[in-house]
Every structure is written in C-alpha cells, then in structure tokens.
Design a protein around this motif. Structure first.
Motif, PDB file in Angstrom:
ATOM      1  N   ALA A  35       3.853  -1.526   3.728  1.00 35.78           N
ATOM      2  CA  ALA A  35       3.439  -0.156   3.442  1.00 35.78           C
ATOM      3  C   ALA A  35       4.643   0.642   2.950  1.00 35.78           C
ATOM      4  O   ALA A  35       5.764   0.457   3.439  1.00 35.78           O
ATOM      5  CB  ALA A  35       2.857   0.493   4.697  1.00 35.78           C
ATOM      6  N   ASP A  80      -7.269   9.005   3.501  1.00 36.07           N
ATOM      7  CA  ASP A  80      -7.653   8.038   2.466  1.00 36.07           C
ATOM      8  C   ASP A  80      -6.846   6.758   2.547  1.00 36.07           C
ATOM      9  O   ASP A  80      -7.401   5.655   2.627  1.00 36.07           O
ATOM     10  CB  ASP A  80      -7.500   8.674   1.080  1.00 36.07           C
ATOM     11  N   SER A  81      -5.525   6.888   2.528  1.00 36.94           N
ATOM     12  CA  SER A  81      -4.696   5.680   2.602  1.00 36.94           C
ATOM     13  C   SER A  81      -4.727   5.089   4.002  1.00 36.94           C
ATOM     14  O   SER A  81      -4.630   3.872   4.176  1.00 36.94           O
ATOM     15  CB  SER A  81      -3.257   5.985   2.175  1.00 36.94           C
ATOM     16  N   ILE A 112      -3.863   1.926  -3.555  1.00 38.62           N
ATOM     17  CA  ILE A 112      -3.754   3.385  -3.513  1.00 38.62           C
ATOM     18  C   ILE A 112      -5.117   3.973  -3.145  1.00 38.62           C
ATOM     19  O   ILE A 112      -6.140   3.291  -3.253  1.00 38.62           O
ATOM     20  CB  ILE A 112      -3.256   3.981  -4.850  1.00 38.62           C
ATOM     21  N   GLY A 113      -5.127   5.238  -2.736  1.00 37.92           N
ATOM     22  CA  GLY A 113      -6.380   5.882  -2.369  1.00 37.92           C
ATOM     23  C   GLY A 113      -6.563   7.227  -3.026  1.00 37.92           C
ATOM     24  O   GLY A 113      -6.962   8.197  -2.378  1.00 37.92           O
ATOM     25  N   ASP A 114      -6.310   7.302  -4.331  1.00 37.90           N
ATOM     26  CA  ASP A 114      -6.334   8.578  -5.038  1.00 37.90           C
ATOM     27  C   ASP A 114      -7.735   9.115  -5.283  1.00 37.90           C
ATOM     28  O   ASP A 114      -7.991  10.306  -5.187  1.00 37.90           O
ATOM     29  CB  ASP A 114      -5.600   8.420  -6.377  1.00 37.90           C
ATOM     30  N   THR A 158       6.027   4.535   2.189  1.00 41.25           N
ATOM     31  CA  THR A 158       5.813   5.940   2.507  1.00 41.25           C
ATOM     32  C   THR A 158       6.948   6.775   1.932  1.00 41.25           C
ATOM     33  O   THR A 158       8.123   6.463   2.147  1.00 41.25           O
ATOM     34  CB  THR A 158       5.739   6.138   4.039  1.00 41.25           C
ATOM     35  N   ASP A 185      -7.410   0.847  -6.592  1.00 40.01           N
ATOM     36  CA  ASP A 185      -7.957   1.924  -5.775  1.00 40.01           C
ATOM     37  C   ASP A 185      -9.392   1.566  -5.400  1.00 40.01           C
ATOM     38  O   ASP A 185     -10.297   1.672  -6.229  1.00 40.01           O
ATOM     39  CB  ASP A 185      -7.921   3.243  -6.551  1.00 40.01           C
ATOM     40  N   ILE A 206       0.843  -1.193   0.000  1.00 47.97           N
ATOM     41  CA  ILE A 206       0.000   0.000   0.000  1.00 47.97           C
ATOM     42  C   ILE A 206       0.875   1.239   0.000  1.00 47.97           C
ATOM     43  O   ILE A 206       1.902   1.290   0.680  1.00 47.97           O
ATOM     44  CB  ILE A 206      -0.962   0.015   1.210  1.00 47.97           C
ATOM     45  N   LEU A 255       1.231   4.488   1.532  1.00 49.89           N
ATOM     46  CA  LEU A 255       0.693   5.001   2.784  1.00 49.89           C
ATOM     47  C   LEU A 255       1.234   6.391   3.067  1.00 49.89           C
ATOM     48  O   LEU A 255       2.435   6.576   3.267  1.00 49.89           O
ATOM     49  CB  LEU A 255       1.058   4.058   3.935  1.00 49.89           C
ATOM     50  N   SER A 256       0.339   7.370   3.056  1.00 49.10           N
ATOM     51  CA  SER A 256       0.710   8.715   3.486  1.00 49.10           C
ATOM     52  C   SER A 256       0.233   8.880   4.923  1.00 49.10           C
ATOM     53  O   SER A 256      -0.190   7.925   5.566  1.00 49.10           O
ATOM     54  CB  SER A 256       0.041   9.754   2.578  1.00 49.10           C
TER      55      SER A 256
END
Length: 346
Positions: free
Chosen positions: A90, A77-78, A168-170, A92, A255, A70, A72-73
């Motif tokens: 993860a 979202d992420s 991803i979580g864009d 980052t 996503d 993943i 990960l920020s």
C-alpha cells in the motif's frame, strides 16, 4: 486546431481542455480525457451488489499481474478496496513531515495493519512537484491538475518496488454521490456555473473565452442537470488526471468502481441529510465492523502552503490587475501551472 485562448480559458474554468482536437500550440498535442463507455456497465443497487462486482472484476483483471499495489488514503473508497487485497503493498501520501494530513495517515496505517499490508509512505514536497511537473505536462500536452505530480511520484515509487498494477478508488465519488457540495441543493443555471467553475477566465486573462456553451447542453430553463454534469464533466476531468499521471510513470492501474453504475437514481434526500455515498458507507461498515466511517476528503495537497507567498502570474496573457489574494491555493495552482506550461512551449 490551435486555439491558445480557448485552451487557457477551458483549463482555468474546468481543469482540462474540453474540446477534442484543440491544442495550445503546434508541435505538442493535448490528450483529451475520455469518460469510460457506458457499455458493459455493472448495475448495482446495494452495498452487497458493489461487493460482488468488485470480487468479479478482481478475478477478471488482476490475475495477469505479478505484483499489485494500492493507493491507500484514510478514506472509505480505498479502504474498502484494500479489504479485497490483503497482504499487498500500500502507498500512502505523506506531506510536510506528516503534519499536513496526520489524521488520514493514522486511518491509512490502521487499514493497512488490518489487512496485513506492507505500507509505504510516498513523501511529497515542493521538490517532488518540480521534479514531476514537466513530465506530466508533456505527457498531457497541457497544464495539469495539482494531484498529477504526486500521483506520478507514487506510481514511480511503486514501479521501482516491482508493482505492475496499482489499484485506485477514484470513480466512487462520481457514481455514488460523493460530490456532496454540488449535490447539496437544486441549482439555478447561473448559480451552478459560478459554483462549478474553478477560475473565471474573465477575471485573470486578457483574451478570455466563455465556456458557457458547455453548460448550455445541460440547461433546463432556469435550472441545470447537475447530476449529468457530475457523471460526465467532473468524472472526465478526474479520470484524465489519474490516467495521465500513471501513463507518465508507465504503470498500469485499475479502478474497480469505474465500471459500476447505480441501478436506481441517487437518493438526494439521504445525501443532503449527511449520508454522502450511502451505499459505500454501508459497504465500509460491512468490511470494517467496529471502525468509524471516515468522512470524505479530497486527495490532500498543501497548495495553500506552496503558494502562500506567490504574487501571481507575470506573462502577457494574464491581466495586470489580478488581486491574487482573492484566490485560494487550488486556484493559484491553476494559474501557476498554466504559466509554467506556457513558458515551456514558448
């Protein structure tokens, strides 16, 4: 069809070439980004609906893959998606020795620890940009968004670790009201264009081409349907950037937000009162009781640092009287990257 002047103007204004089948030059075809179809969208009306939809898609999509990672920020979202994938790897992004986005790093570290994840740092500097810029431009057939070289780097690192699918979580921003500055008021037609366009081609190119025709499609008298623009144009540009970076690296990505759609119109009053992505905020609280909800921040990239001493483009396509001090780091990236691509294809 070859139309270099249009392609240059479209990239500077929109960060992608808007017309399908229009290329910068012979011999290299521009891959036009596509927005996912509205067919088979999953309608959601609550944070619980979003959670159920994520669960369902994970079962459908992820069982075919051996090792999942993943991006990960430190954001909502992420972070939410991470809670559905405990124990995975993860990745980052870390810049300039970790000082550039230290607060986000701390949040990402806490989220990874909470979900028993193996956290990998993807260290990004100017050498990373230069190492990946040519491959991502060749893959797209044009200049690229500043996030693409670093996403490609993260994908390559994950792939080397054996990851065969990256989460991803864009898409959340475009579906759930994350573009709070664009949603902050009801815009006039002219004001919205000025706010939306990244670099006005008429300020920097010798042969600029207007892209107003695109906004005319969403015009309603003196107003404009900015919600439709965010769902279509903004999403199209962003999806294309992620897709190209992962294609370049040769890694599949997924996503879970991408197939979701609000069952009811966005509550603009809530967003304008400081609750951007209010359903996502609620879901974050559900998944992380006791955590502070992090505010939305764009994917970090230290473009102001990279281009602090850059004097501007020199190629003959650009005007000779550009005052580069009037442009921020993200705008300078667009000018620099366009020049790099033109140098590459000549």
């Amino acid at each position: 069809m070859i139309d270099k002047d249009f392609c240059m103007s479209s990239f500077l204004a929109l960060r992608y070439v808007e017309k399908s089948g229009v290329d910068f030059s012979y011999g290299i075809k521009y891959r036009h980004p596509e927005v996912p179809s509205d067919l088979n969208k999953i309608l959601v009306n609550s944070s619980s609906d979003i959670s159920d939809a994520i669960d369902t898609q994970i079962i459908e999509k992820c069982r075919a893959y051996k090792k999942i990672g993943i991006l990960l920020s430190g954001g909502m979202d992420s972070g939410i998606l991470a809670s559905y994938f405990p124990g995975i790897d993860a990745y980052t992004f870390r810049f300039l020795g970790g000082d550039f986005n230290s607060d986000e790093l701390k949040r990402a570290e806490r989220i990874a620890k909470t979900n028993n994840m193996i956290l990998h740092y993807v260290d990004i500097d100017w050498n990373t940009v230069m190492g990946n810029i040519r491959p991502v431009m060749l893959s797209k057939g044009g200049p690229v968004h500043s996030i693409e070289p670093q996403i490609c780097q993260g994908a390559l690192q994950a792939k080397a670790d054996g990851v065969d699918l990256m989460i991803i979580g864009d898409a959340s921003d475009y579906i759930f009201g994350g573009m709070d500055k664009l949603l902050s008021r009801d815009w006039s037609f002219d004001d919205f264009i000025k706010r939306y366009i990244y670099v006005d081609p008429f300020l920097v190119l010798k042969s600029p081409v207007s892209v107003q025709y695109l906004f005319d499609r969403y015009r309603d008298g003196d107003s404009i349907n900015f919600l439709e623009i965010i769902c279509k144009l903004s999403a199209q540009e962003s999806y294309g950037s992620y897709d190209n970076a992962f294609r370049t690296a040769g890694l599949d990505y997924f996503d879970p937000y991408e197939r979701l759609k609000m069952a009811e119109p966005l509550d603009l009053k809530r967003i304008r009162n400081g609750e951007s992505k209010y359903l996502i905020r609620e879901l974050f609280k559900m998944r992380y009781p006791g955590f502070c909800v992090p505010e939305k921040v764009p994917m970090p990239r230290p473009v102001d640092f990279y281009f602090s001493n850059w004097n501007g483009p020199l190629r003959p396509e650009f005007r000779d009287d550009i005052d580069i001090s009037q442009f921020d780091g993200n705008q300078r990236w667009l000018l620099w990257c366009l020049e790099q691509f033109l140098n590459m294809i000549d």
